[in-house]
Motif scaffolding. Structure first.
Motif, PDB file in Angstrom:
ATOM      1  N   TRP A 102      -9.422 -44.231  34.753  1.00  0.00           N
ATOM      2  CA  TRP A 102      -8.749 -43.529  33.673  1.00  0.00           C
ATOM      3  C   TRP A 102      -9.758 -42.558  33.095  1.00  0.00           C
ATOM      4  CZ3 TRP A 102      -4.311 -45.589  30.517  1.00  0.00           C
ATOM      5  CH2 TRP A 102      -3.500 -46.429  31.287  1.00  0.00           C
ATOM      6  N   ARG A 103      -9.264 -41.470  32.511  1.00  0.00           N
ATOM      7  CA  ARG A 103     -10.174 -40.504  31.904  1.00  0.00           C
ATOM      8  C   ARG A 103      -9.868 -40.377  30.416  1.00  0.00           C
ATOM      9  NH1 ARG A 103      -7.826 -34.912  32.122  1.00  0.00           N
ATOM     10  NH2 ARG A 103      -5.697 -35.244  32.793  1.00  0.00           N
ATOM     11  N   GLN A 104     -10.900 -40.047  29.665  1.00  0.00           N
ATOM     12  CA  GLN A 104     -10.735 -39.883  28.236  1.00  0.00           C
ATOM     13  C   GLN A 104     -10.233 -38.476  27.955  1.00  0.00           C
ATOM     14  OE1 GLN A 104     -14.066 -41.080  25.875  1.00  0.00           O
ATOM     15  NE2 GLN A 104     -13.415 -39.841  24.139  1.00  0.00           N
ATOM     16  N   LEU A 105      -9.112 -38.388  27.260  1.00  0.00           N
ATOM     17  CA  LEU A 105      -8.513 -37.092  26.969  1.00  0.00           C
ATOM     18  C   LEU A 105      -8.978 -36.515  25.639  1.00  0.00           C
ATOM     19  CD1 LEU A 105      -4.783 -37.641  28.011  1.00  0.00           C
ATOM     20  CD2 LEU A 105      -6.576 -36.494  29.274  1.00  0.00           C
ATOM     21  N   ASP A 106      -9.090 -37.363  24.627  1.00  0.00           N
ATOM     22  CA  ASP A 106      -9.336 -36.835  23.296  1.00  0.00           C
ATOM     23  C   ASP A 106      -9.873 -37.936  22.392  1.00  0.00           C
ATOM     24  OD1 ASP A 106      -9.398 -34.996  21.273  1.00  0.00           O
ATOM     25  OD2 ASP A 106      -7.233 -34.784  21.075  1.00  0.00           O
ATOM     26  N   ILE A 107     -10.358 -37.518  21.228  1.00  0.00           N
ATOM     27  CA  ILE A 107     -10.767 -38.418  20.155  1.00  0.00           C
ATOM     28  C   ILE A 107      -9.958 -38.028  18.935  1.00  0.00           C
ATOM     29  CG2 ILE A 107     -12.663 -39.145  18.673  1.00  0.00           C
ATOM     30  CD1 ILE A 107     -14.548 -38.467  20.958  1.00  0.00           C
ATOM     31  N   VAL A 108      -9.308 -39.016  18.301  1.00  0.00           N
ATOM     32  CA  VAL A 108      -8.419 -38.758  17.180  1.00  0.00           C
ATOM     33  C   VAL A 108      -8.844 -39.622  15.997  1.00  0.00           C
ATOM     34  CG1 VAL A 108      -6.016 -38.782  16.408  1.00  0.00           C
ATOM     35  CG2 VAL A 108      -6.537 -38.328  18.787  1.00  0.00           C
ATOM     36  N   VAL A 109      -8.857 -39.032  14.805  1.00  0.00           N
ATOM     37  CA  VAL A 109      -9.143 -39.762  13.579  1.00  0.00           C
ATOM     38  C   VAL A 109      -7.831 -39.908  12.825  1.00  0.00           C
ATOM     39  CG1 VAL A 109     -10.440 -39.756  11.424  1.00  0.00           C
ATOM     40  CG2 VAL A 109     -11.461 -38.822  13.490  1.00  0.00           C
TER      41      VAL A 109
END
Length: 176
Positions: A102-109
């Motif tokens: 799996w790949r990391q798409l984004d970081i969300v707060v």
């Protein structure tokens, strides 16, 4: 505010069909992972991490008992391992997802997982719309754009009528 990382499978269909498989992993301390480490690992299907946790705890308990450590020292070591499990639980989830390609798409707060999903999908759909065809034009009932279809010319605007006035002046070069 909690921070979430968004992960997606690396299959070729990471489009609108795969959005139900996106994983949101909250960063930070996980209380249930600290209190019930093996149950938490099994619940999240982190099988390799569960096997590793069992091996490490057994090795620490047997090693400390062989070295003459008392029951209090063994209990303290288990409490420290539980605190380590609680603080590194999100890293174990991310490691397992990366191991499954799996790949990391984004970081969300965001405040909670639902808000994180909303923020991510708002940003992600805007980015997808910018990369692909103008989906808003298709949604309004306009003909589909042809610029991304190979072998077809660009859409040409309709010819201008010769007798009608366009702009402020009826004839080019005429005085005001």
């Amino acid at each position: 505010m909690p921070v979430y990382t968004v992960h997606a499978p690396t299959a070729n269909d990471v489009g609108i069909r795969a959005t139900d498989r996106f994983a949101f992993v909250r960063d930070g301390f996980h209380v249930w992972a600290a209190l019930l480490g093996p149950v938490w690992l099994a619940w999240h299907r982190l099988w390799l991490a569960l096997i590793g946790w069992i091996v490490v705890i057994a090795a620490i308990d047997v090693g400390m008992a062989r070295l003459g450590g008392g029951a209090g020292a063994i209990f303290l070591a288990n409490v420290l391992m539980a605190l380590l499990m609680g603080s590194e639980a999100a890293s174990l989830q991310r490691w397992t997802l990366s191991r499954r390609n799996w790949r990391q798409l984004d970081i969300v707060v965001a405040d909670d997982e639902e808000s994180a999903e909303r923020r991510f999908f708002d940003r992600w759909t805007a980015k997808q719309r910018a990369l692909a065809n103008d989906q808003l034009a298709v949604d309004r009932g306009a003909p589909p754009p042809t610029r991304d279809i190979p072998g077809q010319p660009f859409s040409r605007p309709p010819p201008l009528p010769q007798s009608e006035i366009i702009g402020l002046f009826p004839e080019p070069g005429a005085s005001r």
